[in-house]
Design a protein around this motif. Sequence first.
Motif, short mmCIF file in Angstrom:
data_model
loop_
_atom_site.label_atom_id
_atom_site.label_comp_id
_atom_site.label_asym_id
_atom_site.label_seq_id
_atom_site.Cartn_x
_atom_site.Cartn_y
_atom_site.Cartn_z
N ASP A 27 0.85 -1.19 0.00
CA ASP A 27 0.00 0.00 0.00
C ASP A 27 0.88 1.24 0.00
O ASP A 27 2.11 1.16 0.12
CB ASP A 27 -0.97 -0.01 1.18
N LEU A 28 0.26 2.39 -0.14
CA LEU A 28 0.98 3.66 -0.22
C LEU A 28 0.56 4.60 0.91
O LEU A 28 0.58 5.82 0.77
CB LEU A 28 0.73 4.33 -1.58
N ALA A 33 4.66 4.24 2.05
CA ALA A 33 4.94 4.71 0.69
C ALA A 33 6.44 4.81 0.45
O ALA A 33 6.94 4.54 -0.65
CB ALA A 33 4.27 6.05 0.44
N ARG A 37 8.89 3.35 -2.53
CA ARG A 37 9.87 4.16 -3.26
C ARG A 37 11.24 3.50 -3.23
O ARG A 37 11.95 3.47 -4.25
CB ARG A 37 9.96 5.56 -2.65
N SER A 141 -5.95 0.16 -3.81
CA SER A 141 -5.48 1.52 -4.05
C SER A 141 -3.95 1.61 -4.00
O SER A 141 -3.39 2.70 -4.14
CB SER A 141 -6.08 2.49 -3.02
N GLY A 142 -3.28 0.48 -3.81
CA GLY A 142 -1.82 0.45 -3.78
C GLY A 142 -1.24 -0.08 -5.07
O GLY A 142 -1.78 0.15 -6.17
N ILE A 227 -6.42 3.07 -7.40
CA ILE A 227 -5.38 4.02 -7.01
C ILE A 227 -5.82 5.43 -7.38
O ILE A 227 -6.42 5.65 -8.44
CB ILE A 227 -4.03 3.66 -7.69
N ASP A 228 -5.54 6.40 -6.50
CA ASP A 228 -5.95 7.77 -6.84
C ASP A 228 -4.86 8.44 -7.68
O ASP A 228 -3.74 7.95 -7.78
CB ASP A 228 -6.29 8.58 -5.59
N ASP A 231 -1.42 9.39 -6.02
CA ASP A 231 -0.53 8.25 -5.80
C ASP A 231 0.00 7.70 -7.11
O ASP A 231 1.16 7.29 -7.20
CB ASP A 231 -1.26 7.16 -5.03
N LYS A 232 -0.84 7.70 -8.12
CA LYS A 232 -0.39 7.23 -9.44
C LYS A 232 0.75 8.10 -9.95
O LYS A 232 1.78 7.59 -10.42
CB LYS A 232 -1.56 7.26 -10.42
N ARG A 234 2.76 9.88 -8.19
CA ARG A 234 3.92 9.69 -7.33
C ARG A 234 4.69 8.44 -7.75
O ARG A 234 5.92 8.46 -7.87
CB ARG A 234 3.47 9.59 -5.88
N VAL A 235 3.98 7.35 -8.01
CA VAL A 235 4.64 6.10 -8.42
C VAL A 235 5.33 6.30 -9.77
O VAL A 235 6.47 5.86 -9.97
CB VAL A 235 3.63 4.95 -8.48
#
Length: 266
Positions: A27-28, A33, A37, A141-142, A227-228, A231-232, A234-235
């Motif tokens: 998860d993030l 998170a 990373r 969502s992760g 996933i929101d 967060d998308k 960010r990844v």
Amino acid sequence: MLPSADENDRQLRDQSSGAGFLYRYRDLVGPRAEWVRQIIVDSRVYFASPEKFNDPFDCRIRFRTDGSPDELRENLKQLLRKYGYSRQERRERMRKLGDPATFIRNVTEGFQREVNGTGILSLSSTQESILMWSYYASSHSGVCLQFRVVVDPPFFALAMPVTYVKELPVPNLLGNDRNERAQQLLMTKTEEWVHEREWRMLEPDRGPEARVFPTELLSAIILGAKIDEADKDRVLSWVAQRSIPLPVYQAVLDVPKNRLAFELLG
């Protein structure tokens, strides 16, 4: 295209194939998170202590003793003799051991401390599990990270499949050798967990810690179906920092078939 769970599992178990993938759901949320990373950017993955596992029976030490208390004491003497202790040393150790029940409790507690100091990396042979996405990737969502299993470099090739049984084994305290008993207790779970298709890497000598893996073995990232956008983004920014390009897939709901589908992002 991502392999099906059954196809991938066959490849992993066929040692001659030199192919297959293992997956880690993450998860993030909050500080976790940063762990994601580190996997993507720094090629660092964390081996956890069994104390952190969500199954309270997982890696719990349990022994049985065959025979009467007198037979147990005699077996202990034979074991000490086998390992080269002198008669005087055997007497002193038997005196300190006390009654058989106390001895068993002390051995069990000592072995449990050793096990809790073992670093374990839990992986899965499937990216398709709706339950795994729910449990370990914050309700879809992760992310799910895909690692290549190859002989050279052999990092993830050292993983072993967990055995699922109806009843957990209770090894004989004085029976099988130490490594065999540890293997039984660390690599066996009940059938309730079979959907996880778990594989494990064990680090008894190094303990819980982050380890660096060969960068090229991280082979894909799958974004959860829920996933929101923040967060998308960010990844994707972490993926852009890598020295080796990495394909990114988006999980989507295949509603008519009640399953997940995976689309490669352009």
